[in-house]
Design an enzyme around this catalytic site. Structure first.
Site, mmCIF file in Angstrom:
data_model
loop_
_atom_site.group_PDB
_atom_site.id
_atom_site.type_symbol
_atom_site.label_atom_id
_atom_site.label_comp_id
_atom_site.label_asym_id
_atom_site.label_seq_id
_atom_site.Cartn_x
_atom_site.Cartn_y
_atom_site.Cartn_z
ATOM 1 N N GLU A 242 0.843 -1.195 0.000
ATOM 2 C CA GLU A 242 0.000 0.000 0.000
ATOM 3 C C GLU A 242 0.882 1.249 0.000
ATOM 4 O O GLU A 242 1.835 1.335 0.767
ATOM 5 C CB GLU A 242 -0.910 -0.015 1.240
ATOM 6 C CG GLU A 242 -1.717 -1.298 1.356
ATOM 7 C CD GLU A 242 -2.405 -1.458 2.706
ATOM 8 O OE1 GLU A 242 -2.817 -0.434 3.286
ATOM 9 O OE2 GLU A 242 -2.522 -2.610 3.176
ATOM 10 N N GLU A 353 -9.679 5.972 2.319
ATOM 11 C CA GLU A 353 -10.021 5.186 3.504
ATOM 12 C C GLU A 353 -9.966 6.098 4.723
ATOM 13 O O GLU A 353 -9.093 6.954 4.820
ATOM 14 C CB GLU A 353 -9.027 4.031 3.670
ATOM 15 C CG GLU A 353 -9.198 3.222 4.948
ATOM 16 C CD GLU A 353 -8.103 2.182 5.131
ATOM 17 O OE1 GLU A 353 -8.047 1.564 6.211
ATOM 18 O OE2 GLU A 353 -7.275 1.998 4.199
#
Length: 470
Positions: A242, A353
């Site tokens: 990520e 997110e």
């Protein structure tokens, strides 16, 4: 305004068991909390809640292990200290899996852009220079790390104290995977997503996008980010890489927008971490460092938009997963760190997110992206553009098998646009409504409220006292 308030009610959550207190009791309780207990924030933990000498001793031992001896230390204007570490002594090589690892210093050929016969971007992009968009705050010092060293953000005692424990420091908690929709472990926090998935029929060897950079309001113990995910495996064997930007006060001690990297090989349970908090990611560049604050972020003005080109791709020669940021090869993850990602990725995700802890019993005020709904478009809403994946032929192609996932469309949303023969496509806008005043303004309002209510009660007390004494 009516629609705005209606949306806020739908986005909020509260318990049906809440019992309203009489107003005068609420006033007395507020005064008691303000004057007797104080409002202790997560950022002031180390000041207001003194750790024991044993705790400090353990933390110092931990820090002496992860903060390697510096050839040169650079003080950043934002309070960070960037240590220039001998590239062969960086934290990555504390990992037993990398004991005999050889650093990959020369950048390989970039994946081809399909249809580009000259492959000009393939030859030039990996040798990029720091642009205005890519600069980090520590660059303002004017000092650079010397040859043979790499920059690493120093971890301080306060950084560790903000974590729940030494084990939890720099790690994500096990949580629901946004694609497989499975929970690896009980998660006290709620992770909420607005993302685009690509689950192509071919195996994936890389992906990229231009990510719009913002500085969203974030509750003190929560997080907001924009990133690219690489995913392989499932449940407890989940492998991810990520990369993106995030605002995470609990991890960094401030509300700056920072470049970050993350990895896990077992569903966030015991492997992997942010940046260099555990051994794994190998830093090779002398100018861009994961965990450092970005110098510029966007504001609600079309002329004040900043973005960064993020690309992760697999080197076909040695299997390393390489990270480039605005054309600069920052570092890489050796394939031996992983199980499923050792070969290739199955799914790529792009998007936002947030962590929603519901600290006051209602939905968080933490913003996603710019804090504006995607319908606001360019200049106000955050975006990703030029989404690409790398196929088995080492070609950079349009993503296929695209789907959109939004957990709470009344709170956060996403608008995907796929336009044929448009080099900007696919592009999507994402985010939420800006319902949050600044933390400073909220603090002032609260203190004014307490001040005026205190004076009203003091004035009314002689009048009301006889009634309470009956």
């Amino acid at each position: 305004m009516g629609g705005l308030l209606q949306r806020n009610r739908r986005c909020s959550s509260s318990s049906s068991s809440d019992i309203p207190l009489p107003l005068f009791l609420v006033f007395f309780l507020a005064i008691f909390l303000e004057r007797s207990l104080g409002v202790v924030s997560a950022l002031e933990y180390s000041k207001d809640k003194q750790p024991s000498s044993l705790t400090l001793e353990n933390i110092q031992k931990y820090l002496s292990n992860i903060n390697k001896p510096a050839v040169l230390s650079i003080e950043s204007p934002d309070g960070d200290i960037i240590d220039c570490i001998d590239k062969w002594k960086q934290r990555a090589f504390d990992n037993p899996l990398l004991k005999n690892h050889t650093i990959q210093m020369l950048p390989p050929d970039m994946p081809r852009v399909k249809g580009d016969e000259n492959n000009s971007s393939r030859k030039n992009e990996e040798r990029g220079e720091i642009s205005g968009w890519g600069k980090q705050v520590w660059h303002q010092n004017g000092t650079r790390c010397p040859k043979g060293t790499v920059p690493i953000r120093r971890i301080k005692v306060d950084d560790v104290l903000r974590a729940q424990s030494l084990h939890d420091f720099g790690r994500k908690q096990p949580r629901k995977d946004p694609f497989f929709n499975v929970t690896v472990d009980d998660d006290p926090a709620t992770h909420e997503y607005a993302i685009v998935n690509s689950n192509p029929e071919f195996v994936v060897f890389g992906a990229s996008a231009r990510i719009n950079v913002w500085n969203p309001f974030t509750e003190e113990q929560e997080m907001s980010l924009a990133q690219i995910w690489f995913i392989a495996g499932d449940t407890i064997d989940l492998n991810t890489i990520e990369v993106g930007w995030q605002v995470y006060p609990r991890l960094y001690g401030d509300s700056g927008t920072r470049l970050f990297v993350y990895w896990t090989a077992d569903g966030y349970q015991s492997t992997g971490c942010y940046n260099f908090e555990c051994p794994g990611f190998v830093q090779v560049d002398q100018t861009i460092v994961a965990g450092a604050t970005l110098l510029q972020s966007s504001s609600p003005d079309p002329s004040q938009q900043y973005e960064a080109k993020v690309k992760i791709y697999k080197d076909s020669a040695n299997g390393n997963w390489l990270l480039t940021y605005d054309g600069i090869q920052v570092g890489y993850w050796p394939p031996i760190l992983f199980t499923y990602l050792r070969e290739s990725a199955e799914i790529v995700q792009w998007g936002g997110e947030v962590v929603n802890l519901q600290l006051d019993g209602s939905h968080t005020k933490t913003q996603m992206g710019s804090g504006q709904f995607p319908q606001e478009r360019y200049g106000k809403a955050a975006f990703f553009r030029q989404l690409r994946v790398v196929d088995e032929n080492d070609d950079e192609v349009l993503p296929s098998q695209i789907s959109v996932q939004v957990d709470h469309p009344n709170c956060y949303n996403l608008d995907l646009q796929v336009i044929d023969n448009d080099e900007e496509s696919p592009v999507f806008f994402y985010g939420d409504l800006d319902l949050v005043p600044s933390s400073a303004l909220r603090s002032i309002i609260f203190k004014l409220f307490i001040f005026y209510i205190s004076n009203i009660i003091i004035m009314l007390f002689p009048i009301l006292y006889p009634f309470f004494s009956l």
